[in-house]
Scaffold this motif. Sequence first.
Motif, PDB file in Angstrom:
ATOM      1  N   GLY A  96      -5.763  -8.484  -2.316  1.00 26.74           N
ATOM      2  CA  GLY A  96      -4.897  -7.454  -2.241  1.00 26.74           C
ATOM      3  C   GLY A  96      -3.985  -7.190  -1.028  1.00 26.74           C
ATOM      4  O   GLY A  96      -3.298  -6.082  -1.159  1.00 26.74           O
ATOM      5  N   LEU A  97      -4.056  -7.837  -0.123  1.00 27.28           N
ATOM      6  CA  LEU A  97      -3.363  -7.489   1.072  1.00 27.28           C
ATOM      7  C   LEU A  97      -1.965  -7.616   0.839  1.00 27.28           C
ATOM      8  O   LEU A  97      -0.985  -6.537   1.270  1.00 27.28           O
ATOM      9  CB  LEU A  97      -3.562  -8.706   2.359  1.00 27.28           C
ATOM     10  CG  LEU A  97      -2.911  -8.408   3.532  1.00 27.28           C
ATOM     11  CD1 LEU A  97      -3.069  -6.925   4.130  1.00 27.28           C
ATOM     12  CD2 LEU A  97      -3.274  -9.477   4.597  1.00 27.28           C
ATOM     13  N   ALA A  98      -1.325  -8.460   0.128  1.00 26.42           N
ATOM     14  CA  ALA A  98       0.256  -8.744  -0.210  1.00 26.42           C
ATOM     15  C   ALA A  98       0.432  -7.298  -1.089  1.00 26.42           C
ATOM     16  O   ALA A  98       1.681  -6.770  -0.678  1.00 26.42           O
ATOM     17  CB  ALA A  98       0.565 -10.082  -0.985  1.00 26.42           C
ATOM     18  N   LYS A  99      -0.042  -7.006  -1.878  1.00 28.20           N
ATOM     19  CA  LYS A  99       0.148  -5.917  -2.849  1.00 28.20           C
ATOM     20  C   LYS A  99       0.208  -4.899  -1.862  1.00 28.20           C
ATOM     21  O   LYS A  99       1.207  -4.035  -1.881  1.00 28.20           O
ATOM     22  CB  LYS A  99      -0.680  -5.749  -4.052  1.00 28.20           C
ATOM     23  CG  LYS A  99      -0.227  -4.588  -4.961  1.00 28.20           C
ATOM     24  CD  LYS A  99      -1.166  -4.408  -6.092  1.00 28.20           C
ATOM     25  CE  LYS A  99      -0.823  -3.252  -6.935  1.00 28.20           C
ATOM     26  NZ  LYS A  99      -1.491  -3.020  -8.328  1.00 28.20           N
ATOM     27  N   GLU A 100      -0.830  -4.424  -1.124  1.00 32.74           N
ATOM     28  CA  GLU A 100      -0.777  -3.220  -0.175  1.00 32.74           C
ATOM     29  C   GLU A 100       0.730  -3.573   0.749  1.00 32.74           C
ATOM     30  O   GLU A 100       0.917  -2.392   0.907  1.00 32.74           O
ATOM     31  CB  GLU A 100      -2.048  -3.130   0.652  1.00 32.74           C
ATOM     32  CG  GLU A 100      -2.378  -2.083   1.477  1.00 32.74           C
ATOM     33  CD  GLU A 100      -3.696  -2.257   2.181  1.00 32.74           C
ATOM     34  OE1 GLU A 100      -3.978  -1.134   2.900  1.00 32.74           O
ATOM     35  OE2 GLU A 100      -4.517  -3.017   1.746  1.00 32.74           O
ATOM     36  N   MET A 101       0.550  -4.370   1.230  1.00 31.56           N
ATOM     37  CA  MET A 101       1.565  -4.521   1.978  1.00 31.56           C
ATOM     38  C   MET A 101       2.921  -4.266   1.462  1.00 31.56           C
ATOM     39  O   MET A 101       3.886  -3.620   2.329  1.00 31.56           O
ATOM     40  CB  MET A 101       1.993  -5.890   2.711  1.00 31.56           C
ATOM     41  CG  MET A 101       2.723  -6.019   4.021  1.00 31.56           C
ATOM     42  SD  MET A 101       2.644  -7.728   4.715  1.00 31.56           S
ATOM     43  CE  MET A 101       3.050  -8.916   3.493  1.00 31.56           C
ATOM     44  N   LEU A 103       3.853  -2.186  -1.139  1.00 34.99           N
ATOM     45  CA  LEU A 103       3.780  -0.790  -1.158  1.00 34.99           C
ATOM     46  C   LEU A 103       4.091  -0.207   0.122  1.00 34.99           C
ATOM     47  O   LEU A 103       4.769   0.580   0.002  1.00 34.99           O
ATOM     48  CB  LEU A 103       2.406  -0.386  -1.822  1.00 34.99           C
ATOM     49  CG  LEU A 103       1.960  -0.701  -3.397  1.00 34.99           C
ATOM     50  CD1 LEU A 103       0.658  -0.385  -3.823  1.00 34.99           C
ATOM     51  CD2 LEU A 103       3.144  -0.185  -4.434  1.00 34.99           C
ATOM     52  N   LYS A 104       3.437  -0.456   1.135  1.00 34.53           N
ATOM     53  CA  LYS A 104       3.748  -0.115   2.455  1.00 34.53           C
ATOM     54  C   LYS A 104       5.205  -0.457   2.686  1.00 34.53           C
ATOM     55  O   LYS A 104       5.930   0.675   3.364  1.00 34.53           O
ATOM     56  CB  LYS A 104       2.771  -0.672   3.493  1.00 34.53           C
ATOM     57  CG  LYS A 104       3.012  -0.111   4.860  1.00 34.53           C
ATOM     58  CD  LYS A 104       2.189   0.996   5.127  1.00 34.53           C
ATOM     59  CE  LYS A 104       2.196   1.594   6.379  1.00 34.53           C
ATOM     60  NZ  LYS A 104       1.937   2.979   6.414  1.00 34.53           N
TER      61      LYS A 104
END
Length: 156
Positions: A96-101, A103-104
Amino acid sequence: MKKKYEFKNKYFNELNISELYEIVKSRYEVFACEQEITCENDFDDKDKKCIHLFAIDNEGGIEKVIGYCRLLPPGLSYNDASIGRVLVLKEYRGKGLAKEMMLKAIEVIQKEYGVNEITLSAQSYIKDLYKNVGFKEVSEEYEEAGISHVKMKFRI
């Protein structure tokens, strides 16, 4: 995944030498070593005009860049603001890191550049990541640095 990282975003001249080193090391590891992109110089002078968004693993005492992307102002690569050099180190993928990044990245671009459209050139195998955060395909597939890509656009 227990969150053991934090995001930072800085303009080029705000990066300290350690952050710059870790960013360059991660970009080299993913793009040159893993994807074998050697036909293109990673140092294209655009970095000096970008915001650098990165995730730092803050566990173990040594700060390590585990996710990264650069946010380009309108007119630098496309008429719109854009996102490039997107990466997550292999051992941190699928959590989930890429999706969170992403969105940021959208949030920072809206705040810093005040725009309502973002364009990017997505490696085709990962285009679903971008679709999941609101990007839409706006081109047929094309080759860039020996890898299949598709142009995608986000509209607010």
